[in-house]
Scaffold this motif. Structure first.
Motif, PDB file in Angstrom:
ATOM      1  N   UNK B 107       0.501  -1.320   0.101  1.00  0.00           N
ATOM      2  CA  UNK B 107      -0.089   0.232   0.157  1.00  0.00           C
ATOM      3  C   UNK B 107       0.644   1.075  -0.325  1.00  0.00           C
ATOM      4  N   UNK B 108       0.482   2.286  -0.978  1.00  0.00           N
ATOM      5  CA  UNK B 108       1.695   3.201  -1.369  1.00  0.00           C
ATOM      6  C   UNK B 108       0.969   4.575  -0.114  1.00  0.00           C
ATOM      7  N   UNK B 109       1.498   4.317   1.099  1.00  0.00           N
ATOM      8  CA  UNK B 109       1.285   4.882   2.337  1.00  0.00           C
ATOM      9  C   UNK B 109       2.124   6.228   2.409  1.00  0.00           C
ATOM     10  N   UNK B 110       1.573   7.175   2.078  1.00  0.00           N
ATOM     11  CA  UNK B 110       3.017   8.785   2.344  1.00  0.00           C
ATOM     12  C   UNK B 110       3.528   8.958   3.674  1.00  0.00           C
ATOM     13  N   UNK B 162       3.489   5.515  -5.225  1.00  0.00           N
ATOM     14  CA  UNK B 162       2.489   5.230  -6.512  1.00  0.00           C
ATOM     15  C   UNK B 162       3.285   4.657  -7.543  1.00  0.00           C
ATOM     16  N   UNK B 163       3.918   4.885  -8.117  1.00  0.00           N
ATOM     17  CA  UNK B 163       4.803   4.008  -8.768  1.00  0.00           C
ATOM     18  C   UNK B 163       4.003   2.987  -9.011  1.00  0.00           C
ATOM     19  N   UNK B 164       3.949   2.493 -10.296  1.00  0.00           N
ATOM     20  CA  UNK B 164       3.143   0.533 -10.295  1.00  0.00           C
ATOM     21  C   UNK B 164       4.274  -0.419 -10.350  1.00  0.00           C
ATOM     22  N   UNK B 165       5.665   0.430 -10.679  1.00  0.00           N
ATOM     23  CA  UNK B 165       6.514  -0.770  -9.663  1.00  0.00           C
ATOM     24  C   UNK B 165       7.260  -1.023  -8.651  1.00  0.00           C
ATOM     25  N   UNK B 166       6.392  -0.212  -7.589  1.00  0.00           N
ATOM     26  CA  UNK B 166       7.154  -0.095  -6.476  1.00  0.00           C
ATOM     27  C   UNK B 166       5.581  -0.470  -5.903  1.00  0.00           C
ATOM     28  N   UNK B 233      10.431  -8.545  -1.497  1.00  0.00           N
ATOM     29  CA  UNK B 233      12.080  -7.948  -1.069  1.00  0.00           C
ATOM     30  C   UNK B 233      12.562  -8.056  -2.773  1.00  0.00           C
ATOM     31  N   UNK B 234      12.054  -9.036  -3.432  1.00  0.00           N
ATOM     32  CA  UNK B 234      12.594  -7.826  -4.521  1.00  0.00           C
ATOM     33  C   UNK B 234      11.827  -6.905  -5.622  1.00  0.00           C
ATOM     34  N   UNK B 235      10.230  -6.401  -4.509  1.00  0.00           N
ATOM     35  CA  UNK B 235       9.536  -5.164  -4.506  1.00  0.00           C
ATOM     36  C   UNK B 235      10.522  -3.704  -4.556  1.00  0.00           C
ATOM     37  N   UNK B 241      16.062   2.872  -9.280  1.00  0.00           N
ATOM     38  CA  UNK B 241      15.388   3.460 -10.477  1.00  0.00           C
ATOM     39  C   UNK B 241      14.990   4.100 -10.663  1.00  0.00           C
ATOM     40  N   UNK B 242      13.603   3.568  -9.488  1.00  0.00           N
ATOM     41  CA  UNK B 242      11.875   5.070  -9.222  1.00  0.00           C
ATOM     42  C   UNK B 242      12.356   6.306  -8.714  1.00  0.00           C
ATOM     43  N   UNK B 243      13.104   5.885  -7.280  1.00  0.00           N
ATOM     44  CA  UNK B 243      13.139   6.882  -6.768  1.00  0.00           C
ATOM     45  C   UNK B 243      14.318   8.405  -7.296  1.00  0.00           C
TER      46      UNK B 243
END
Lengths: 95, 400
Positions: B107-110, B162-166, B233-235, B241-243
């Protein structure tokens, strides 16, 4: 249960995306002993059906007779065997 | 209203908490569930004012504890909302089990964490024991050097999470009081630009999509739990790269580009100090003063601690002769603090690795001075010249 998936095949976070798939989860593999009914002794009183905590006693409702066990979900607790007034159920160790 | 580097925006006098609250207002998330705790209180109070003034559309949930705050955030994020919160120290500790659940559910909580020492004894001032304790919880962790970086990191965190890769939660830290309560000039972006940068939120697998029902957090035993952890772990390993991309994109709209690490006078440095957070500003001054005396010294600042940028750290540190790591938290009974342990491990197989020593400092808000960092750098120089380490773990600013 179908073949277990590898980690690359899973949904993010292990989210379940299909409704009602708990049906596919066979919980009977916890069992260390399986109940076995001797129909020659069985009096079809259905005590086993009434006491089974997991709804794993199969009954033919039209005829009102105890038919056997659902081994996909029976946990082998032995309550059926201990409540049977006719001593018609034996608990057999699973190998 | 001043122009910033030819870009739009203005300069405001804000402390770190206010800068983050302002960024949250500009992001205008669907839900914020938060509980006040010193030194974060100021942040959520200011956000509550924005809510009462009708400046945001956010559903602001005033919960009865931090455990409930994170629980409400998890529920709201799973439902499909853009969700944020803020906490500190013991509040973060009370969220513990929920932190793991948030990251496990992707869940992309900040969350902004105003760093404060964990009790006991009770203390409200800065150290990193709170967030370092949460380093294994599966959250991305970005450390900020000042209020400007706290503001910038919060905005980037939304886009990273929120990036779909993250699709992982992100923790943005700022040092309690040192950053959170010190007013600085903060260059803020225009509201529209922030909105455009973070974009409209696209939830993945929202619970409120009733035509595609999903289950979050089901029972997960010996048959699948391990595989789910492996995918987690993979995620987080795939986030680098996204950061970096988000840091570059942020540079284009603000003039302030971000990377996993920041180096200061490192190119030809023989002796390096490694630090996180506000101490990096102090360390830059120490580097300047020693450079004036002809010492080849530099700073490596770790912005992204989780995931740990091993490759970049190896690249930055392997050519050096000595490294002094500064740890603002203790791993009791461990071999040094968490930053030291991780850096030594990363450099273990390097062909010609530098000497590495650790210094504990700043626990419970103890001030760190330029002279302390100079002392650390001179000590590692001494170790290198002697060719042996007599003492791996030292203390800066501690009375004997």
């Amino acid at each position: 249960m179908s073949k277990l998936k590898g980690w690359k095949e899973l949904t993010p976070g292990g989210i379940i995306t299909e409704a009602g798939n708990a049906r596919e989860y066979k919980t009977g593999d916890w069992r260390t002993e399986r109940p076995q009914v001797n129909k020659e002794k069985c009096i079809n009183c259905l005590f086993c059906w009434a006491y089974c905590p997991d709804a794993s006693v199969i009954v033919d409702a039209d005829k009102g007779v105890m038919v056997g066990f659902d081994y996909d979900h029976c946990k082998g607790c032995g309550i059926c065997a201990s409540t049977c007034p006719a001593k018609a159920i034996d608990m057999i160790p699973e190998r | 209203m001043a122009k910033v580097m030819g870009l739009t925006g203005k300069v405001m006098g804000l402390n770190g908490n206010a800068a983050v609250a302002y960024a949250m207002k500009q992001i205008n998330p669907d839900v914020i569930a938060a509980y006040p705790i010193t030194p974060q209180t100021d942040c959520v109070e200011r956000f509550a004012e924005y809510v009462s003034e009708g400046l945001v559309n956010t559903q602001f949930v005033t919960v009865e504890s931090e455990h409930s705050a994170m629980s409400a955030c998890i529920g709201a994020a799973a439902a499909g909302g853009r969700v944020m919160t803020a906490t500190a120290a013991n509040g973060l500790a009370l969220m513990w089990e929920m932190l793991y659940i948030a990251s496990s559910m992707r869940l992309p909580i900040v969350m902004m964490v105003t760093n404060r020492a964990l009790s006991g004894n009770i203390n409200i001032h800065c150290d990193h024991s709170d967030t370092m304790g949460a380093r294994d919880a599966g959250w991305i962790q970005l450390f900020s050097e000042n209020a400007q970086e706290a503001y910038d990191n919060i905005i980037q965190a939304v886009k990273i999470a929120e990036d779909l890769e993250v699709r992982l939660p992100v923790m943005v830290t700022q040092d309690g009081f040192i950053i959170s309560h010190a007013v600085e000039q903060v260059k803020v972006l225009d509201d529209d630009l922030v909105q455009e940068f973070v974009g409209a939120y696209k939830p993945a697998y929202p619970l409120l999509d009733v035509t595609h029902p999903v289950t979050y957090g089901p029972l997960d035993l010996f048959d699948y739990y391990f595989e789910h952890k492996r995918s987690q772990i993979e995620a987080i390993d795939n986030c680098f790269p996204v950061i970096r991309r988000v840091g570059e994109e942020f540079g284009k709209i603000s003039g302030r580009k971000y990377d996993l690490l920041e180096t200061y006078k490192l190119e030809d440095a023989e002796y390096v100090v490694v630090a996180l957070g506000s101490t990096c500003g102090t360390a830059k001054e120490a580097v300047n003063l020693l450079r004036e005396k002809g010492k080849k010294v530099g700073l490596l600042k770790i912005r992204c601690f989780r995931p740990f940028p091993k490759e970049e750290i190896i690249k930055a540190l392997v050519p050096r002769r000595g490294v002094a790591v500064l740890d603002r938290s203790v791993s009791f009974g461990g071999f040094g603090g968490p930053v030291f342990t991780e850096i030594r491990s990363a450099l273990c197989d390097a062909p010609a690795r530098p000497f590495i020593i650790d210094f504990f400092y700043g626990l419970g808000g103890r001030d760190i001075y330029v002279e302390d960092i100079e002392k650390a750098l001179l000590q590692i120089e001494d170790v290198v010249q002697k060719g042996q380490v007599d003492q791996y773990i030292g203390y800066l600013g501690l009375r004997e």
